[in-house]
Write a protein that holds these residues in place. Structure first.
Motif, mmCIF file in Angstrom:
data_model
loop_
_atom_site.group_PDB
_atom_site.id
_atom_site.type_symbol
_atom_site.label_atom_id
_atom_site.label_comp_id
_atom_site.label_asym_id
_atom_site.label_seq_id
_atom_site.Cartn_x
_atom_site.Cartn_y
_atom_site.Cartn_z
ATOM 1 N N ILE A 50 0.845 -1.203 0.000
ATOM 2 C CA ILE A 50 0.000 0.000 0.000
ATOM 3 C C ILE A 50 0.878 1.251 0.000
ATOM 4 O O ILE A 50 0.665 2.182 -0.774
ATOM 5 C CB ILE A 50 -0.964 -0.004 1.213
ATOM 6 C CG1 ILE A 50 -2.052 -1.064 1.011
ATOM 7 C CG2 ILE A 50 -1.568 1.382 1.440
ATOM 8 C CD1 ILE A 50 -2.896 -1.347 2.247
ATOM 9 N N LYS A 51 1.905 1.268 0.852
ATOM 10 C CA LYS A 51 2.811 2.429 0.930
ATOM 11 C C LYS A 51 3.613 2.592 -0.352
ATOM 12 O O LYS A 51 3.878 3.707 -0.778
ATOM 13 C CB LYS A 51 3.747 2.283 2.127
ATOM 14 C CG LYS A 51 3.040 2.429 3.455
ATOM 15 C CD LYS A 51 3.984 2.130 4.597
ATOM 16 C CE LYS A 51 3.253 2.066 5.909
ATOM 17 N NZ LYS A 51 4.124 1.601 7.000
ATOM 18 N N GLU A 52 4.006 1.471 -0.959
ATOM 19 C CA GLU A 52 4.765 1.531 -2.212
ATOM 20 C C GLU A 52 3.935 2.192 -3.313
ATOM 21 O O GLU A 52 4.434 3.012 -4.084
ATOM 22 C CB GLU A 52 5.149 0.108 -2.637
ATOM 23 C CG GLU A 52 5.828 0.002 -3.986
ATOM 24 C CD GLU A 52 5.982 -1.436 -4.450
ATOM 25 O OE1 GLU A 52 5.856 -1.670 -5.667
ATOM 26 O OE2 GLU A 52 6.206 -2.336 -3.617
ATOM 27 N N LEU A 53 2.657 1.849 -3.383
ATOM 28 C CA LEU A 53 1.802 2.361 -4.450
ATOM 29 C C LEU A 53 1.184 3.720 -4.140
ATOM 30 O O LEU A 53 0.937 4.511 -5.041
ATOM 31 C CB LEU A 53 0.697 1.345 -4.762
ATOM 32 C CG LEU A 53 1.185 -0.008 -5.290
ATOM 33 C CD1 LEU A 53 0.016 -0.967 -5.428
ATOM 34 C CD2 LEU A 53 1.923 0.153 -6.598
ATOM 35 N N GLY A 54 0.917 3.988 -2.860
ATOM 36 C CA GLY A 54 0.198 5.211 -2.513
ATOM 37 C C GLY A 54 0.976 6.224 -1.703
ATOM 38 O O GLY A 54 0.483 7.318 -1.443
ATOM 39 N N GLY A 55 2.178 5.858 -1.271
ATOM 40 C CA GLY A 55 2.950 6.752 -0.423
ATOM 41 C C GLY A 55 2.673 6.485 1.050
ATOM 42 O O GLY A 55 1.774 5.724 1.408
ATOM 43 N N GLU A 56 3.450 7.121 1.902
ATOM 44 C CA GLU A 56 3.350 6.891 3.353
ATOM 45 C C GLU A 56 1.990 7.269 3.940
ATOM 46 O O GLU A 56 1.502 6.618 4.837
ATOM 47 C CB GLU A 56 4.444 7.673 4.093
ATOM 48 C CG GLU A 56 5.788 7.023 4.090
ATOM 49 C CD GLU A 56 5.840 5.694 4.829
ATOM 50 O OE1 GLU A 56 5.261 5.561 5.923
ATOM 51 O OE2 GLU A 56 6.484 4.772 4.297
#
Length: 126
Positions: A50-56
Motif C-alpha cells: 500500500i505504501k509503495e503504491l500510494g505513499g506513506e
C-alpha cells in the motif's frame, strides 16, 4: 486511472496470500479494503505494498487488515539451499537472529546448522 487500478497490486498480493473475508469497495475516490491475513508478516507485506503504491500517508485508500494468528510472526516452509541465518535476514533484516528461530523450533530442530526442505518453521514475534 481509477483508484482500484492504482492499487491493483495490493489486491493481487491479497489474492496471492490467500487473504480471508476480503472485501473491496470504491466510494468517492477512496478504495476501502478489508480482510484477514494469516500472520503479522503477511499483514506487513500488504501495508508495505500500500505504501509503495500510494505513499506513506495515502488519502485515497482505507485498509482494515486483521490477523488470524498473531501468536507467531509467520510460518516458513524451508526451501532448498536455505539456512536459519538466511531466513532470519529475510524476516528480521538480521541474520544473527537465527538463534531466535532455532529456539522457537527445538521440537523439530536439533542443530541450528541442519534444516531440510519442506520443514515448516515458526518465525517468532520479536
Amino acid at each position: 486511472m481509477s483508484v482500484k487500478a492504482k492499487y491493483q497490486g495490493v489486491l493481487n498480493l491479497g489474492e496471492q496470500l490467500g487473504i480471508k473475508n476480503g472485501d473491496v469497495a470504491e466510494e468517492g475516490g477512496v478504495l476501502k479494503i478489508k480482510g484477514e491475513a494469516n500472520t503479522p508478516y503477511e499483514k506487513n507485506l500488504l501495508w508495505d505494498k500500500i505504501k509503495e503504491l500510494g505513499g506513506e500517508n495515502a488519502s485515497d485508500i482505507k485498509a482494515n487488515i486483521s490477523v488470524s494468528d498473531d501468536s507467531v510472526y509467520h510460518r516458513h516452509t524451508v526451501a532448498g539451499g536455505e539456512s536459519l541465518s538466511k531466513i532470519a535476514k529475510h524476516y528480521y533484516g538480521d541474520p544473527m537472529k537465527y538463534k531466535q528461530i532455532f529456539e522457537a523450533n527445538t521440537d523439530i530442530l536439533k542443530n541450528p546448522d541442519v534444516i531440510h526442505p519442506d520443514q515448516v518453521l515458526v518465525i517468532p514475534n520479536l
